[in-house]
Design an enzyme around this catalytic site. Structure first.
Site, PDB file in Angstrom:
ATOM      1  N   ASN A 154       0.836  -1.116   0.159  1.00 25.29           N
ATOM      2  CA  ASN A 154       0.061  -0.086  -0.061  1.00 25.29           C
ATOM      3  C   ASN A 154       1.009   1.291   0.059  1.00 25.29           C
ATOM      4  O   ASN A 154       1.341   1.559   1.135  1.00 25.29           O
ATOM      5  CB  ASN A 154      -0.942  -0.021   1.282  1.00 25.29           C
ATOM      6  CG  ASN A 154      -1.667   1.353   1.263  1.00 25.29           C
ATOM      7  OD1 ASN A 154      -1.889   2.163   0.428  1.00 25.29           O
ATOM      8  ND2 ASN A 154      -2.178   1.399   2.669  1.00 25.29           N
ATOM      9  N   SER A 183       3.421  -2.293  10.252  1.00 26.05           N
ATOM     10  CA  SER A 183       4.650  -2.468  10.423  1.00 26.05           C
ATOM     11  C   SER A 183       5.316  -3.810  10.107  1.00 26.05           C
ATOM     12  O   SER A 183       5.964  -4.471  10.895  1.00 26.05           O
ATOM     13  CB  SER A 183       4.946  -2.290  11.924  1.00 26.05           C
ATOM     14  OG  SER A 183       4.455  -0.871  12.252  1.00 26.05           O
ATOM     15  N   HIS A 212      -9.754   1.402   4.941  1.00 27.64           N
ATOM     16  CA  HIS A 212      -8.428   1.357   5.478  1.00 27.64           C
ATOM     17  C   HIS A 212      -8.596   2.292   6.566  1.00 27.64           C
ATOM     18  O   HIS A 212      -9.350   3.344   6.427  1.00 27.64           O
ATOM     19  CB  HIS A 212      -7.056   2.183   4.374  1.00 27.64           C
ATOM     20  CG  HIS A 212      -6.010   1.932   5.041  1.00 27.64           C
ATOM     21  ND1 HIS A 212      -5.537   2.752   6.016  1.00 27.64           N
ATOM     22  CD2 HIS A 212      -4.605   1.078   5.048  1.00 27.64           C
ATOM     23  CE1 HIS A 212      -4.243   2.840   6.463  1.00 27.64           C
ATOM     24  NE2 HIS A 212      -4.003   1.610   5.786  1.00 27.64           N
ATOM     25  N   GLU A 261      -5.785  -5.081  10.469  1.00 36.42           N
ATOM     26  CA  GLU A 261      -4.629  -4.237  10.644  1.00 36.42           C
ATOM     27  C   GLU A 261      -4.972  -3.586  11.792  1.00 36.42           C
ATOM     28  O   GLU A 261      -5.699  -2.470  11.910  1.00 36.42           O
ATOM     29  CB  GLU A 261      -4.669  -3.092   9.467  1.00 36.42           C
ATOM     30  CG  GLU A 261      -4.386  -3.668   8.120  1.00 36.42           C
ATOM     31  CD  GLU A 261      -3.700  -2.723   7.240  1.00 36.42           C
ATOM     32  OE1 GLU A 261      -2.428  -2.986   6.785  1.00 36.42           O
ATOM     33  OE2 GLU A 261      -4.065  -1.526   7.131  1.00 36.42           O
ATOM     34  N   LYS A 304       0.151   4.239  -0.343  1.00 31.86           N
ATOM     35  CA  LYS A 304      -0.476   5.498   0.229  1.00 31.86           C
ATOM     36  C   LYS A 304      -0.430   6.877  -0.641  1.00 31.86           C
ATOM     37  O   LYS A 304      -0.388   6.610  -1.981  1.00 31.86           O
ATOM     38  CB  LYS A 304       0.028   5.491   1.843  1.00 31.86           C
ATOM     39  CG  LYS A 304      -0.137   4.347   2.474  1.00 31.86           C
ATOM     40  CD  LYS A 304       0.265   4.484   3.992  1.00 31.86           C
ATOM     41  CE  LYS A 304      -0.060   3.250   4.881  1.00 31.86           C
ATOM     42  NZ  LYS A 304       0.189   3.442   6.053  1.00 31.86           N
ATOM     43  N   GLU A 331      -6.796   4.526   7.751  1.00 27.49           N
ATOM     44  CA  GLU A 331      -6.533   6.273   7.528  1.00 27.49           C
ATOM     45  C   GLU A 331      -7.687   6.797   7.027  1.00 27.49           C
ATOM     46  O   GLU A 331      -7.905   8.113   7.230  1.00 27.49           O
ATOM     47  CB  GLU A 331      -5.131   6.143   6.642  1.00 27.49           C
ATOM     48  CG  GLU A 331      -3.891   5.993   7.674  1.00 27.49           C
ATOM     49  CD  GLU A 331      -2.803   5.399   6.883  1.00 27.49           C
ATOM     50  OE1 GLU A 331      -2.694   5.768   5.577  1.00 27.49           O
ATOM     51  OE2 GLU A 331      -1.844   4.891   7.385  1.00 27.49           O
ATOM     52  N   GLY A 350       2.145   1.864  10.845  1.00 28.39           N
ATOM     53  CA  GLY A 350       3.158   3.140  11.017  1.00 28.39           C
ATOM     54  C   GLY A 350       3.891   3.220  12.287  1.00 28.39           C
ATOM     55  O   GLY A 350       4.606   4.579  12.092  1.00 28.39           O
TER      56      GLY A 350
HETATM   57  P1  PGA Z   1       2.782   0.257   7.608  1.00 28.21           P
HETATM   58  O1  PGA Z   1       1.228   0.335   6.847  1.00 28.21           O
HETATM   59  O2  PGA Z   1       3.149  -1.166   7.142  1.00 28.21           O
HETATM   60  O3  PGA Z   1       3.443   1.193   7.081  1.00 28.21           O
HETATM   61  O4  PGA Z   1       2.403  -0.053   9.121  1.00 28.21           O
HETATM   62  C1  PGA Z   1       0.350  -0.869   6.878  1.00 28.21           C
HETATM   63  C2  PGA Z   1      -0.876  -0.257   6.053  1.00 28.21           C
HETATM   64  O5  PGA Z   1      -1.289   0.893   6.562  1.00 28.21           O
HETATM   65  O6  PGA Z   1      -1.733  -1.054   5.284  1.00 28.21           O
END
Ligand code: PGA
Length: 249
Positions: free
Chosen positions: A7, A209, A92, A161, A9, A94, A167
């Site tokens: 992803n 992560s 997601h 997730e 982003k 976010e 993150g």
């Molecule tokens: P990250 O993000 O691997 O940077 O923790 C995962 C995600 O948001 O799908």
């Protein structure tokens, strides 16, 4: 087949996306895993030209639920399939946190994606506060119950997730991710039975992560069918290492 989805982003211009594929493609050329790059809308057309030769699949990060209409700023399912997009991330955290995404809209997007032949990657997961209050299971089951109304549960991917792991570098311990994914699988299997659908194994990914140094342990877990990777997917070498994981015995 394991699904390893990146992803990106809100990262990478078209030229950055092209440079990435040039480097990344050869590093995963021999994999038997399903590799997906979920890119920003603006890079999709460029990637769509290059990815077929690599075996890497193309994904988007959101989709509207109508085919067309007066929805300024939105992108519809047929606009994505027209480009050769096969997967789309839906719900997601976010989007839920910063853009007011609701379970109701997640449900609309899921149904629309399926109607047009896109494979949705539905994201669910709890906040740290919910986890500390012992609400993890209830929260995830509620998210699933609302998101999956009228959805064909045999034709989607789910990503667990935990928000506190995204993150932060604070990966969910592999056994705990395995446990929660097992619960999600139980629920989905139940929904398949209720809908009298063939009990195909729904692919359930872990995200939060995921890094080259924890992928092997995660993928050794029996319930974890793949991963959704944010920041570690931005570098072709680190993402290739994740794709080419070796589950520890
Ligand atoms: P990250 O993000 O691997 O940077 O923790 C995962 C995600 O948001 O799908």
């Amino acid at each position: 087949m394991a699904v390893i989805a990146g992803n990106w982003k809100m990262y990478k211009t078209r030229s950055e996306a092209l440079a990435y594929v040039q480097e990344f493609g050869p590093l995963v050329a021999n994999t038997d895993r399903e590799v997906v790059l979920c890119a920003p809308f603006t890079a999709l057309a460029t990637l769509a030209e290059k990815l077929p030769a690599t075996g890497i699949a193309l994904g988007a990060q959101n989709v509207h639920w109508e085919a067309e209409g007066a929805y300024t700023g939105e992108i519809s399912p047929p606009m994505l399939t027209d480009l050769g997009v096969q997967y789309v991330i839906i719900g997601h955290s976010e989007r839920r946190q910063y853009f007011g995404e609701t379970d109701e809209r997640v449900n609309l997007r899921l149904k629309a994606a399926q109607r047009y032949g896109l494979t949705p990657i539905l994201c669910v997961g709890e906040t740290l506060e919910q986890r500390e209050q012992g609400l993890t299971e209830a929260h995830i089951l509620a998210q699933l119950a609302q998101a999956l109304v009228g959805v064909n549960v045999s034709r989607l991917i789910i990503a667990y997730e935990p928000i506190w792991a995204i993150g932060t570098g604070n990966t969910c311990p592999a056994e705990e991710a395995n446990r929660v994914i097992g619960l999600i699988r139980k629920e989905v299997t139940l929904l398949q039975q209720v809908a009298q659908q063939t009990p195909d194994r729904v692919q359930i990914l872990y995200g939060g992560s995921v890094k080259p140094d924890n992928i092997d342990e995660l993928m050794a877990m029996p319930e974890i069918d793949g991963v959704l990777v944010g920041s570690a997917s931005l570098d072709p070498h680190s993402f290739a290492r994740i794709v080419n994981y070796q589950p520890v015995a």
